[in-house]
Design an enzyme around this catalytic site. Structure first.
Site, PDB file in Angstrom:
ATOM      1  N   GLY A  51       0.871  -1.168   0.000  1.00  0.00           N
ATOM      2  CA  GLY A  51       0.000   0.000   0.000  1.00  0.00           C
ATOM      3  C   GLY A  51       0.909   1.219   0.000  1.00  0.00           C
ATOM      4  O   GLY A  51       1.751   1.356  -0.882  1.00  0.00           O
ATOM      5  N   GLU A  52       0.801   2.010   1.034  1.00  0.00           N
ATOM      6  CA  GLU A  52       1.663   3.193   1.148  1.00  0.00           C
ATOM      7  C   GLU A  52       2.137   3.249   2.595  1.00  0.00           C
ATOM      8  O   GLU A  52       1.332   3.360   3.524  1.00  0.00           O
ATOM      9  CB  GLU A  52       0.894   4.436   0.730  1.00  0.00           C
ATOM     10  CG  GLU A  52       1.764   5.532   0.137  1.00  0.00           C
ATOM     11  CD  GLU A  52       2.607   6.225   1.189  1.00  0.00           C
ATOM     12  OE1 GLU A  52       3.780   6.551   0.891  1.00  0.00           O
ATOM     13  OE2 GLU A  52       2.108   6.417   2.309  1.00  0.00           O
ATOM     14  N   CYS A  83       6.054  -5.392   0.343  1.00  0.00           N
ATOM     15  CA  CYS A  83       6.313  -4.049  -0.188  1.00  0.00           C
ATOM     16  C   CYS A  83       6.211  -2.979   0.915  1.00  0.00           C
ATOM     17  O   CYS A  83       7.122  -2.895   1.736  1.00  0.00           O
ATOM     18  CB  CYS A  83       5.394  -3.777  -1.374  1.00  0.00           C
ATOM     19  SG  CYS A  83       6.041  -2.505  -2.458  1.00  0.00           S
ATOM     20  N   ARG A 109      13.522   2.997  -0.107  1.00  0.00           N
ATOM     21  CA  ARG A 109      12.129   3.149  -0.538  1.00  0.00           C
ATOM     22  C   ARG A 109      12.059   3.761  -1.951  1.00  0.00           C
ATOM     23  O   ARG A 109      12.843   4.634  -2.292  1.00  0.00           O
ATOM     24  CB  ARG A 109      11.453   4.063   0.480  1.00  0.00           C
ATOM     25  CG  ARG A 109      10.000   4.154   0.376  1.00  0.00           C
ATOM     26  CD  ARG A 109       9.514   5.061   1.497  1.00  0.00           C
ATOM     27  NE  ARG A 109       8.112   5.308   1.359  1.00  0.00           N
ATOM     28  CZ  ARG A 109       7.471   6.259   2.001  1.00  0.00           C
ATOM     29  NH1 ARG A 109       8.116   7.042   2.846  1.00  0.00           N
ATOM     30  NH2 ARG A 109       6.187   6.442   1.816  1.00  0.00           N
ATOM     31  N   ILE A 138       5.505  -2.958  -7.599  1.00  0.00           N
ATOM     32  CA  ILE A 138       4.754  -1.709  -7.744  1.00  0.00           C
ATOM     33  C   ILE A 138       5.414  -0.638  -6.878  1.00  0.00           C
ATOM     34  O   ILE A 138       5.336  -0.681  -5.654  1.00  0.00           O
ATOM     35  CB  ILE A 138       3.282  -1.878  -7.311  1.00  0.00           C
ATOM     36  CG1 ILE A 138       2.634  -3.044  -8.064  1.00  0.00           C
ATOM     37  CG2 ILE A 138       2.514  -0.580  -7.548  1.00  0.00           C
ATOM     38  CD1 ILE A 138       1.228  -3.362  -7.591  1.00  0.00           C
ATOM     39  N   ARG A 139       6.083   0.285  -7.516  1.00  0.00           N
ATOM     40  CA  ARG A 139       6.830   1.333  -6.794  1.00  0.00           C
ATOM     41  C   ARG A 139       7.517   0.742  -5.556  1.00  0.00           C
ATOM     42  O   ARG A 139       7.356   1.213  -4.415  1.00  0.00           O
ATOM     43  CB  ARG A 139       5.922   2.507  -6.413  1.00  0.00           C
ATOM     44  CG  ARG A 139       6.739   3.775  -6.314  1.00  0.00           C
ATOM     45  CD  ARG A 139       5.970   5.027  -6.046  1.00  0.00           C
ATOM     46  NE  ARG A 139       6.881   6.152  -6.171  1.00  0.00           N
ATOM     47  CZ  ARG A 139       6.719   7.330  -5.623  1.00  0.00           C
ATOM     48  NH1 ARG A 139       5.638   7.578  -4.914  1.00  0.00           N
ATOM     49  NH2 ARG A 139       7.603   8.270  -5.786  1.00  0.00           N
ATOM     50  N   HIS A 174       4.720  -8.353  -4.978  1.00  0.00           N
ATOM     51  CA  HIS A 174       3.340  -8.646  -4.555  1.00  0.00           C
ATOM     52  C   HIS A 174       2.872 -10.012  -5.050  1.00  0.00           C
ATOM     53  O   HIS A 174       2.191 -10.088  -6.085  1.00  0.00           O
ATOM     54  CB  HIS A 174       2.390  -7.586  -5.123  1.00  0.00           C
ATOM     55  CG  HIS A 174       2.541  -6.238  -4.533  1.00  0.00           C
ATOM     56  ND1 HIS A 174       1.766  -5.783  -3.490  1.00  0.00           N
ATOM     57  CD2 HIS A 174       3.381  -5.240  -4.838  1.00  0.00           C
ATOM     58  CE1 HIS A 174       2.118  -4.557  -3.175  1.00  0.00           C
ATOM     59  NE2 HIS A 174       3.099  -4.186  -3.971  1.00  0.00           N
ATOM     60  N   GLU A 176       0.451 -11.659  -4.070  1.00  0.00           N
ATOM     61  CA  GLU A 176      -1.026 -11.699  -4.038  1.00  0.00           C
ATOM     62  C   GLU A 176      -1.645 -11.131  -5.315  1.00  0.00           C
ATOM     63  O   GLU A 176      -2.838 -11.292  -5.535  1.00  0.00           O
ATOM     64  CB  GLU A 176      -1.540 -10.964  -2.789  1.00  0.00           C
ATOM     65  CG  GLU A 176      -1.548  -9.449  -2.849  1.00  0.00           C
ATOM     66  CD  GLU A 176      -0.166  -8.803  -2.698  1.00  0.00           C
ATOM     67  OE1 GLU A 176       0.851  -9.519  -2.647  1.00  0.00           O
ATOM     68  OE2 GLU A 176      -0.127  -7.554  -2.655  1.00  0.00           O
TER      69      GLU A 176
END
Ligand code: GLN
Length: 219
Positions: A51-52, A83, A109, A138-139, A174, A176
């Site tokens: 997520g973030e 992540c 990061r 993802i990032r 990820h 998932e």
């Protein structure tokens, strides 16, 4: 112990919660969302999803889950950070303040660039599965250092993409968001749980791509 004793929780504050719960169901493990401290009771493991990480850290503090997770960890709870979750668990977050700091790794990061620099690839992580595993970044952060008690599970180019110590698993990608169940099986076994048998590739034949992953080359 309650009825869900021995299952795996997924921190349900922000990020990829449902996708992890779906993969746990596919491997026959009882999974449940965790939004409140009391919901940690009886769990064998907890997934902190992607997520973030700044957003997640603020919500963890607001919801009173930081101390509760630290306490449960001290009592033996296994943790898996994907992540942003890996960033939160890292002892060193380069240029920033670490959050939990529970596993002796350093993360850099957003090391691949912006959201548009997200990508898919495949690689073997032999301790996890014999065949190549599809990986979605993802990032993502890079793991750039691991400490003495930490083992690298997957090294790629100039960074480590997955690592573990006795109680914690971290992946910067990820699983998932791919059809591969290999890392979920691996974490469930690390938690001491029974999991359904893998087919050869560890891929779920019924998996359907969701949302943005439809463009990805490995699907
Ligand atoms: N870039 C995000 C962060 O720094 C992590 C992205 C992710 O979890 N996919 O928190």
């Amino acid at each position: 112990m309650n009825a869900a004793a021995g299952g795996i929780g997924v921190l349900d504050l922000q990020g990829g919660v449902q996708e992890h719960l779906d993969h746990l169901r596919r491997i026959g493990v009882a999974g449940r969302p965790v939004k409140h401290a009391a919901e940690l009771a009886g769990l064998a493991g907890l997934i902190i999803p992607g997520g973030e990480s700044t957003c997640l850290s603020r919500l963890l503090t607001i919801f009173g889950l930081r101390e509760a997770i630290e306490q449960a960890y001290c009592n033996g709870l296994k943790l898996w950070g994907t992540c942003a979750g890996a960033i939160l668990l890292a002892r060193e977050n380069i240029g920033e303040t670490p959050y939990f700091g529970l596993i002796d790794i350093a993360v850099n990061r957003n090391a691949f660039g912006s959201q548009l620099d997200s990508f898919n690839r495949e690689a073997r992580a032999l301790k996890v599965a014999p065949n190549p595993i599809p990986l979605t970044f993802i990032r993502a952060p890079k793991i750039v250092r691991i400490g003495a008690g930490v083992q690298a599970l997957l090294k790629l180019d100039d960074y480590i993409a997955a690592a573990e110590d006795d109680q914690i698993l971290v992946t910067v990608f990820h699983p998932e968001l791919t059809p591969s169940l290999a890392f979920h099986r691996y974490f469930a076994r690390k938690c001491g749980l029974d999991v359904t048998e893998a087919d050869d590739a560890g891929l779920d034949p019924d998996w359907t791509p969701q949302s943005w992953t439809r463009f990805s080359p490995h699907i």
